[in-house]
Design a protein around this motif. Sequence first.
Motif, short mmCIF file in Angstrom:
data_model
loop_
_atom_site.label_atom_id
_atom_site.label_comp_id
_atom_site.label_asym_id
_atom_site.label_seq_id
_atom_site.Cartn_x
_atom_site.Cartn_y
_atom_site.Cartn_z
N ARG A 23 24.59 71.76 51.54
CA ARG A 23 24.28 70.38 51.17
C ARG A 23 24.56 70.13 49.68
NH1 ARG A 23 21.57 66.48 54.01
NH2 ARG A 23 20.81 64.79 52.71
N LYS A 24 24.18 71.10 48.86
CA LYS A 24 24.41 70.95 47.41
C LYS A 24 25.90 70.88 47.10
CE LYS A 24 20.28 72.61 45.19
NZ LYS A 24 19.52 73.64 44.55
N TRP A 26 28.30 70.04 49.11
CA TRP A 26 28.82 68.77 49.63
C TRP A 26 28.58 67.66 48.60
CZ3 TRP A 26 25.81 64.39 50.76
CH2 TRP A 26 26.52 63.33 51.34
N GLU A 68 29.06 66.34 56.15
CA GLU A 68 27.83 65.55 55.98
C GLU A 68 27.00 65.58 57.27
OE1 GLU A 68 28.32 61.28 55.27
OE2 GLU A 68 26.55 61.36 53.99
N GLN A 71 25.94 69.50 58.36
CA GLN A 71 24.86 70.17 57.63
C GLN A 71 23.50 69.56 57.99
OE1 GLN A 71 23.44 68.49 54.77
NE2 GLN A 71 25.01 67.06 54.13
N GLN A 72 23.49 68.28 58.35
CA GLN A 72 22.22 67.67 58.76
C GLN A 72 21.77 68.26 60.11
OE1 GLN A 72 20.51 65.67 56.85
NE2 GLN A 72 19.08 64.57 58.15
N LEU A 75 20.53 71.69 59.55
CA LEU A 75 19.20 71.62 58.92
C LEU A 75 18.11 71.55 59.99
CD1 LEU A 75 17.17 70.71 56.56
CD2 LEU A 75 17.89 68.41 57.11
N VAL A 146 16.57 68.10 52.42
CA VAL A 146 17.32 66.85 52.26
C VAL A 146 17.30 66.41 50.80
CG1 VAL A 146 17.27 64.38 52.81
CG2 VAL A 146 17.03 66.06 54.64
N LEU A 148 17.22 68.35 48.38
CA LEU A 148 17.82 69.45 47.60
C LEU A 148 16.78 70.21 46.78
CD1 LEU A 148 21.06 67.61 46.39
CD2 LEU A 148 20.82 69.18 48.31
N HIS A 292 26.79 57.24 55.10
CA HIS A 292 25.74 58.26 55.19
C HIS A 292 24.68 57.79 56.19
CE1 HIS A 292 22.54 61.03 54.05
NE2 HIS A 292 21.75 59.98 54.01
N ASN A 296 23.66 59.42 59.81
CA ASN A 296 22.31 59.98 59.80
C ASN A 296 21.37 59.22 60.74
OD1 ASN A 296 21.03 62.14 58.54
ND2 ASN A 296 19.97 60.80 57.08
#
Length: 358
Positions: A23-24, A26, A68, A71-72, A75, A146, A148, A292, A296
Amino acid sequence: MIDIENQLTLDERSRVDFVLALRKRWADTVYPALAEEYRSTGPAADDIDGAVERLHRLSLYPWYSHLERVQQKMLWKTVGEAVLGRAETLRRQLHDLPDHPKGDLRLAPETELPAWYTDYDIHIQPGSFHSDDLSAYVYELGARIVMLRDNDGYKFHRLFTETALPELPAASRVVDIGCGFGKSTRPLADRYPAAEVIGIDFAAPGLRLAHAEAEADGAAIHYVQGDGRATGLEAGSCDVVTGTMVLHEMPAEAVRETVAEAARLLKPGGTMSFLEFHPTGDAFRDATIHEHAERNNEPFFRDLFAADLPAVCAEAGLTGAGWTPFDERRDGVRPEGWGERREWHFPWAVLTATKPQN
Ligand SMILES: C[S@@+](CC[C@H](N)C(=O)[O-])C[C@H]1O[C@@H](n2cnc3c(N)ncnc32)[C@H](O)[C@@H]1O
Protein backbone atom coordinates in the motif's frame (compact mmCIF):
# COMPACT_ATOMS: atom_id res chain seq x y z
CA MET A 1 -8.38 -6.03 26.07
CA ILE A 2 -6.38 -8.08 23.65
CA ASP A 3 -4.86 -6.17 20.78
CA ILE A 4 -4.64 -8.78 18.01
CA GLU A 5 -1.51 -7.11 16.71
CA ASN A 6 0.38 -8.08 19.84
CA GLN A 7 -0.47 -11.74 19.25
CA LEU A 8 0.32 -12.15 15.56
CA THR A 9 2.44 -15.12 14.62
CA LEU A 10 5.51 -14.53 12.48
CA ASP A 11 3.59 -15.63 9.37
CA GLU A 12 0.66 -13.35 10.14
CA ARG A 13 2.98 -10.43 10.89
CA SER A 14 4.79 -10.97 7.59
CA ARG A 15 1.51 -10.91 5.70
CA VAL A 16 0.35 -7.73 7.45
CA ASP A 17 3.72 -6.10 6.75
CA PHE A 18 3.57 -7.15 3.11
CA VAL A 19 0.14 -5.58 2.59
CA LEU A 20 1.25 -2.43 4.39
CA ALA A 21 4.41 -2.14 2.28
CA LEU A 22 2.43 -2.76 -0.91
CA ARG A 23 0.00 0.00 0.00
CA LYS A 24 2.82 2.40 0.85
CA ARG A 25 4.66 1.78 -2.42
CA TRP A 26 1.41 2.15 -4.35
CA ALA A 27 0.90 5.56 -2.67
CA ASP A 28 4.46 6.91 -2.75
CA THR A 29 5.90 5.32 -5.90
CA VAL A 30 3.19 4.11 -8.31
CA TYR A 31 0.88 7.11 -7.84
CA PRO A 32 3.64 9.73 -8.45
CA ALA A 33 4.73 7.80 -11.55
CA LEU A 34 1.15 7.85 -12.82
CA ALA A 35 0.96 11.60 -12.08
CA GLU A 36 4.20 12.14 -14.01
CA GLU A 37 2.90 10.18 -17.02
CA TYR A 38 -0.30 12.24 -16.92
CA ARG A 39 1.67 15.52 -16.86
CA SER A 40 4.06 14.52 -19.59
CA THR A 41 1.49 13.23 -22.06
CA GLY A 42 -0.79 16.21 -22.55
CA PRO A 43 -2.39 19.30 -21.05
CA ALA A 44 -4.15 19.05 -17.67
CA ALA A 45 -7.87 18.30 -17.99
CA ASP A 46 -10.31 21.04 -16.98
CA ASP A 47 -12.58 18.85 -14.92
CA ILE A 48 -12.71 15.51 -13.13
CA ASP A 49 -14.50 13.65 -15.95
CA GLY A 50 -11.90 14.86 -18.45
CA ALA A 51 -9.10 13.75 -16.12
CA VAL A 52 -10.71 10.30 -15.67
CA GLU A 53 -10.83 9.89 -19.44
CA ARG A 54 -7.12 10.76 -19.79
CA LEU A 55 -6.23 8.60 -16.79
CA HIS A 56 -7.73 5.53 -18.46
CA ARG A 57 -5.43 5.96 -21.46
CA LEU A 58 -2.16 6.07 -19.47
CA SER A 59 0.12 3.03 -19.79
CA LEU A 60 0.60 2.80 -16.02
CA TYR A 61 -3.12 2.94 -15.31
CA PRO A 62 -3.85 -0.84 -15.43
CA TRP A 63 -1.05 -1.45 -12.90
CA TYR A 64 -2.07 1.43 -10.72
CA SER A 65 -5.76 0.46 -10.60
CA HIS A 66 -5.11 -3.26 -10.22
CA LEU A 67 -2.72 -2.70 -7.30
CA GLU A 68 -5.19 -0.39 -5.64
CA ARG A 69 -7.98 -2.96 -5.70
CA VAL A 70 -5.86 -6.01 -5.04
CA GLN A 71 -4.04 -4.66 -2.00
CA GLN A 72 -7.39 -3.78 -0.42
CA LYS A 73 -8.62 -7.35 -0.98
CA MET A 74 -5.37 -8.73 0.41
CA LEU A 75 -5.79 -6.50 3.42
CA TRP A 76 -9.19 -7.94 4.34
CA LYS A 77 -8.08 -11.50 3.73
CA THR A 78 -5.00 -11.07 5.91
CA VAL A 79 -6.79 -9.27 8.71
CA GLY A 80 -9.89 -11.47 8.47
CA GLU A 81 -7.83 -14.64 8.91
CA ALA A 82 -6.00 -13.17 11.90
CA VAL A 83 -9.32 -12.34 13.55
CA LEU A 84 -11.00 -15.66 12.71
CA GLY A 85 -8.05 -17.53 14.23
CA ARG A 86 -8.88 -15.93 17.59
CA ALA A 87 -12.65 -15.82 17.21
CA GLU A 88 -13.63 -17.37 20.55
CA THR A 89 -11.39 -15.16 22.67
CA LEU A 90 -12.32 -12.03 20.80
CA ARG A 91 -16.06 -12.68 21.04
CA ARG A 92 -15.75 -13.45 24.74
CA GLN A 93 -13.89 -10.30 25.67
CA LEU A 94 -16.71 -8.14 24.28
CA HIS A 95 -18.80 -9.32 27.23
CA ASP A 96 -16.03 -9.22 29.81
CA LEU A 97 -17.01 -5.88 31.33
CA PRO A 98 -16.20 -4.29 34.71
CA ASP A 99 -18.78 -4.58 37.52
CA HIS A 100 -19.23 -0.82 37.61
CA PRO A 101 -19.03 0.45 34.04
CA LYS A 102 -18.39 4.16 33.58
CA GLY A 103 -20.38 4.43 30.39
CA ASP A 104 -23.06 2.30 28.80
CA LEU A 105 -24.18 0.54 25.64
CA ARG A 106 -27.75 0.86 24.41
CA LEU A 107 -28.41 -1.49 21.52
CA ALA A 108 -31.62 -1.21 19.51
CA PRO A 109 -31.88 -4.32 17.32
CA GLU A 110 -35.08 -2.93 15.82
CA THR A 111 -33.03 -0.15 14.15
CA GLU A 112 -33.86 -0.27 10.46
CA LEU A 113 -30.75 -0.42 8.33
CA PRO A 114 -31.49 1.24 4.97
CA ALA A 115 -30.71 -0.59 1.72
CA TRP A 116 -28.08 2.03 0.82
CA TYR A 117 -26.25 0.89 3.94
CA THR A 118 -26.65 -2.88 3.63
CA ASP A 119 -26.46 -3.34 -0.15
CA TYR A 120 -22.71 -2.69 -0.40
CA ASP A 121 -19.75 -4.27 1.31
CA ILE A 122 -18.29 -0.91 2.20
CA HIS A 123 -14.53 -0.64 1.58
CA ILE A 124 -14.99 -4.12 0.05
CA GLN A 125 -14.81 -5.55 3.57
CA PRO A 126 -16.49 -8.96 3.17
CA GLY A 127 -19.83 -8.89 5.01
CA SER A 128 -19.34 -5.20 5.73
CA PHE A 129 -19.27 -3.78 9.25
CA HIS A 130 -22.74 -4.52 10.59
CA SER A 131 -23.05 -8.28 10.10
CA ASP A 132 -21.06 -9.97 12.85
CA ASP A 133 -19.23 -8.96 16.03
CA LEU A 134 -15.93 -10.08 14.55
CA SER A 135 -16.35 -7.60 11.69
CA ALA A 136 -15.57 -4.79 14.13
CA TYR A 137 -12.19 -6.34 14.97
CA VAL A 138 -11.51 -6.85 11.28
CA TYR A 139 -12.33 -3.22 10.57
CA GLU A 140 -10.27 -1.99 13.53
CA LEU A 141 -7.10 -3.79 12.45
CA GLY A 142 -7.72 -3.11 8.75
CA ALA A 143 -8.14 0.63 9.36
CA ARG A 144 -4.64 0.84 10.84
CA ILE A 145 -3.21 -0.45 7.58
CA VAL A 146 -5.51 1.66 5.39
CA MET A 147 -4.11 4.72 7.16
CA LEU A 148 -0.58 3.37 6.61
CA ARG A 149 -0.06 3.19 10.41
CA ASP A 150 -0.07 6.99 10.53
CA ASN A 151 -3.32 7.02 12.50
CA ASP A 152 -2.10 4.69 15.24
CA GLY A 153 -3.25 5.97 18.62
CA TYR A 154 -6.07 7.69 16.68
CA LYS A 155 -3.66 10.50 15.85
CA PHE A 156 -5.78 12.06 13.04
CA HIS A 157 -8.90 11.90 15.13
CA ARG A 158 -7.09 13.54 18.05
CA LEU A 159 -5.81 16.30 15.77
CA PHE A 160 -9.36 16.86 14.53
CA THR A 161 -10.73 17.01 18.06
CA GLU A 162 -7.98 19.35 19.21
CA THR A 163 -7.84 21.72 16.24
CA ALA A 164 -11.37 21.77 14.81
CA LEU A 165 -13.60 21.74 17.87
CA PRO A 166 -14.27 24.56 20.35
CA GLU A 167 -13.58 24.85 24.07
CA LEU A 168 -16.65 23.79 26.04
CA PRO A 169 -17.95 24.37 29.56
CA ALA A 170 -17.84 21.31 31.84
CA ALA A 171 -21.52 20.36 31.67
CA SER A 172 -21.73 19.91 27.92
CA ARG A 173 -23.07 17.26 25.62
CA VAL A 174 -21.13 16.08 22.59
CA VAL A 175 -22.51 13.68 19.99
CA ASP A 176 -20.44 11.63 17.54
CA ILE A 177 -22.54 10.47 14.59
CA GLY A 178 -21.27 7.29 12.89
CA CYS A 179 -18.82 6.57 15.72
CA GLY A 180 -17.88 3.10 14.42
CA PHE A 181 -15.71 1.24 16.92
CA GLY A 182 -15.04 4.46 18.84
CA LYS A 183 -11.96 5.77 17.05
CA SER A 184 -13.57 9.20 16.78
CA THR A 185 -15.32 9.11 20.17
CA ARG A 186 -12.38 8.32 22.43
CA PRO A 187 -10.51 11.55 21.60
CA LEU A 188 -13.72 13.48 22.34
CA ALA A 189 -13.93 11.94 25.79
CA ASP A 190 -10.27 12.84 26.38
CA ARG A 191 -10.71 16.44 25.25
CA TYR A 192 -13.98 16.94 27.17
CA PRO A 193 -13.57 14.79 30.31
CA ALA A 194 -16.48 16.44 32.14
CA ALA A 195 -18.88 16.33 29.19
CA GLU A 196 -21.52 13.76 28.37
CA VAL A 197 -20.10 12.06 25.27
CA ILE A 198 -22.47 10.01 23.10
CA GLY A 199 -21.44 7.85 20.14
CA ILE A 200 -24.18 6.78 17.72
CA ASP A 201 -23.90 4.18 14.99
CA PHE A 202 -26.01 1.81 12.93
CA ALA A 203 -23.63 -1.09 13.55
CA ALA A 204 -23.99 -3.10 16.77
CA PRO A 205 -20.64 -4.92 16.28
CA GLY A 206 -18.70 -1.65 16.24
CA LEU A 207 -20.59 -0.34 19.26
CA ARG A 208 -19.90 -3.51 21.27
CA LEU A 209 -16.18 -3.23 20.59
CA ALA A 210 -16.19 0.52 21.27
CA HIS A 211 -17.96 -0.03 24.59
CA ALA A 212 -15.71 -2.90 25.71
CA GLU A 213 -12.55 -0.93 24.86
CA ALA A 214 -13.81 2.25 26.54
CA GLU A 215 -14.68 0.35 29.72
CA ALA A 216 -11.36 -1.48 29.72
CA ASP A 217 -9.66 1.93 29.68
CA GLY A 218 -12.07 3.56 32.15
CA ALA A 219 -13.54 6.04 29.63
CA ALA A 220 -17.10 7.19 30.35
CA ILE A 221 -18.85 7.10 26.98
CA HIS A 222 -22.48 6.37 26.09
CA TYR A 223 -22.75 4.25 22.98
CA VAL A 224 -26.14 4.08 21.29
CA GLN A 225 -27.33 2.10 18.31
CA GLY A 226 -29.34 4.36 16.05
CA ASP A 227 -29.59 6.41 12.91
CA GLY A 228 -27.63 9.64 12.66
CA ARG A 229 -30.50 11.05 10.62
CA ALA A 230 -32.94 10.67 13.51
CA THR A 231 -31.08 10.15 16.78
CA GLY A 232 -34.04 10.40 19.15
CA LEU A 233 -32.07 12.83 21.37
CA GLU A 234 -33.81 16.00 22.57
CA ALA A 235 -33.76 19.07 20.34
CA GLY A 236 -31.40 21.83 21.47
CA SER A 237 -29.53 19.53 23.88
CA CYS A 238 -26.02 19.38 22.37
CA ASP A 239 -23.04 21.72 22.37
CA VAL A 240 -21.17 19.90 19.61
CA VAL A 241 -22.42 17.49 16.97
CA THR A 242 -19.62 15.84 15.10
CA GLY A 243 -18.75 12.89 12.89
CA THR A 244 -15.68 11.62 11.07
CA MET A 245 -15.69 9.84 7.71
CA VAL A 246 -19.42 9.23 7.84
CA LEU A 247 -21.09 11.66 5.40
CA HIS A 248 -19.34 10.24 2.34
CA GLU A 249 -20.90 6.87 3.12
CA MET A 250 -24.45 8.22 2.72
CA PRO A 251 -26.46 9.21 -0.35
CA ALA A 252 -27.09 12.94 -0.78
CA GLU A 253 -30.57 12.90 0.76
CA ALA A 254 -29.29 11.08 3.85
CA VAL A 255 -26.49 13.66 4.20
CA ARG A 256 -29.09 16.42 4.05
CA GLU A 257 -31.15 14.67 6.75
CA THR A 258 -28.07 14.18 8.94
CA VAL A 259 -27.14 17.86 8.71
CA ALA A 260 -30.77 18.77 9.53
CA GLU A 261 -30.63 16.42 12.54
CA ALA A 262 -27.37 18.03 13.71
CA ALA A 263 -29.01 21.46 13.43
CA ARG A 264 -31.99 20.22 15.43
CA LEU A 265 -29.79 18.78 18.18
CA LEU A 266 -27.60 21.84 18.68
CA LYS A 267 -28.10 24.44 21.39
CA PRO A 268 -27.98 28.06 20.20
CA GLY A 269 -24.31 28.84 19.66
CA GLY A 270 -23.48 25.13 19.31
CA THR A 271 -21.05 23.79 16.70
CA MET A 272 -21.47 21.17 13.99
CA SER A 273 -18.19 19.78 12.65
CA PHE A 274 -17.61 16.83 10.32
CA LEU A 275 -14.20 15.56 9.27
CA GLU A 276 -14.64 14.47 5.65
CA PHE A 277 -13.10 14.82 2.21
CA HIS A 278 -13.31 17.68 -0.27
CA PRO A 279 -12.20 18.15 -3.89
CA THR A 280 -8.77 19.77 -4.10
CA GLY A 281 -9.42 21.55 -7.42
CA ASP A 282 -6.64 19.53 -9.09
CA ALA A 283 -8.67 17.52 -11.64
CA PHE A 284 -6.13 14.68 -11.84
CA ARG A 285 -5.94 14.24 -8.10
CA ASP A 286 -9.70 14.50 -7.65
CA ALA A 287 -10.20 11.97 -10.46
CA THR A 288 -8.01 9.47 -8.60
CA ILE A 289 -10.14 10.01 -5.48
CA HIS A 290 -13.34 9.33 -7.47
CA GLU A 291 -11.79 6.17 -8.81
CA HIS A 292 -10.46 5.12 -5.42
CA ALA A 293 -13.99 5.38 -4.02
CA GLU A 294 -15.41 3.27 -6.82
CA ARG A 295 -12.81 0.55 -6.49
CA ASN A 296 -13.36 0.60 -2.75
CA ASN A 297 -17.18 0.24 -2.86
CA GLU A 298 -17.91 3.73 -1.64
CA PRO A 299 -20.69 4.57 -4.09
CA PHE A 300 -21.74 7.91 -2.57
CA PHE A 301 -18.34 9.54 -2.48
CA ARG A 302 -19.04 11.27 -5.80
CA ASP A 303 -22.24 12.74 -4.39
CA LEU A 304 -20.29 14.24 -1.52
CA PHE A 305 -17.74 15.77 -3.90
CA ALA A 306 -20.56 17.22 -6.02
CA ALA A 307 -22.66 18.52 -3.12
CA ASP A 308 -22.82 22.10 -1.88
CA LEU A 309 -22.84 21.26 1.80
CA PRO A 310 -22.49 24.85 3.07
CA ALA A 311 -25.81 25.50 1.23
CA VAL A 312 -27.30 22.37 2.86
CA CYS A 313 -26.19 23.72 6.26
CA ALA A 314 -27.78 27.10 5.52
CA GLU A 315 -31.04 25.35 4.53
CA ALA A 316 -30.94 23.59 7.90
CA GLY A 317 -30.71 26.97 9.65
CA LEU A 318 -26.98 26.87 10.44
CA THR A 319 -24.70 29.85 9.84
CA GLY A 320 -21.07 30.43 8.88
CA ALA A 321 -20.85 27.06 7.14
CA GLY A 322 -17.68 26.26 5.24
CA TRP A 323 -14.94 23.75 4.48
CA THR A 324 -11.40 24.01 5.80
CA PRO A 325 -8.59 21.76 4.53
CA PHE A 326 -7.19 19.39 7.13
CA ASP A 327 -3.61 18.14 7.15
CA GLU A 328 -3.41 14.91 9.07
CA ARG A 329 0.41 14.96 9.23
CA ARG A 330 0.90 17.96 11.49
CA ASP A 331 -1.37 21.01 11.66
CA GLY A 332 -4.88 19.56 11.66
CA VAL A 333 -7.16 22.28 10.26
CA ARG A 334 -5.13 24.28 7.79
CA PRO A 335 -6.99 27.26 6.27
CA GLU A 336 -4.08 28.02 3.89
CA GLY A 337 -4.67 24.75 2.03
CA TRP A 338 -3.23 21.25 1.80
CA GLY A 339 0.07 22.26 0.25
CA GLU A 340 2.00 20.23 -2.31
CA ARG A 341 2.16 16.49 -1.74
CA ARG A 342 3.74 13.99 -4.03
CA GLU A 343 2.15 10.83 -2.69
CA TRP A 344 -1.45 9.68 -2.90
CA HIS A 345 -3.38 10.79 0.16
CA PHE A 346 -6.92 11.53 1.23
CA PRO A 347 -8.03 15.17 0.75
CA TRP A 348 -9.25 15.60 4.33
CA ALA A 349 -11.37 18.63 5.11
CA VAL A 350 -13.59 19.83 7.93
CA LEU A 351 -17.15 21.06 7.39
CA THR A 352 -18.09 23.43 10.20
CA ALA A 353 -21.25 25.44 10.91
CA THR A 354 -22.88 27.11 13.90
CA LYS A 355 -26.39 27.18 15.26
CA PRO A 356 -27.33 30.86 15.54
CA GLN A 357 -28.08 32.43 18.93
CA ASN A 358 -31.89 32.62 18.39
C1 LIG B 1 -15.98 4.97 7.92
S1 LIG B 1 -16.83 4.62 9.37
C2 LIG B 1 -16.18 5.89 10.42
C3 LIG B 1 -16.20 5.50 11.87
C4 LIG B 1 -15.53 6.49 12.82
N1 LIG B 1 -16.22 7.75 12.84
C5 LIG B 1 -14.08 6.67 12.43
O1 LIG B 1 -13.68 7.78 12.08
O2 LIG B 1 -13.36 5.67 12.49
C6 LIG B 1 -18.49 5.20 9.08
C7 LIG B 1 -19.45 4.76 10.17
O3 LIG B 1 -20.69 5.43 9.99
C8 LIG B 1 -21.74 4.53 10.28
N2 LIG B 1 -22.95 5.09 9.65
C9 LIG B 1 -23.15 5.37 8.35
N3 LIG B 1 -24.34 5.97 8.19
C10 LIG B 1 -24.90 6.08 9.41
C11 LIG B 1 -26.14 6.61 9.90
N4 LIG B 1 -27.04 7.17 9.10
N5 LIG B 1 -26.38 6.54 11.22
C12 LIG B 1 -25.50 5.96 12.07
N6 LIG B 1 -24.31 5.45 11.66
C13 LIG B 1 -24.02 5.51 10.35
C14 LIG B 1 -21.23 3.19 9.79
O4 LIG B 1 -21.86 2.11 10.41
C15 LIG B 1 -19.74 3.27 10.17
O5 LIG B 1 -19.52 2.78 11.45
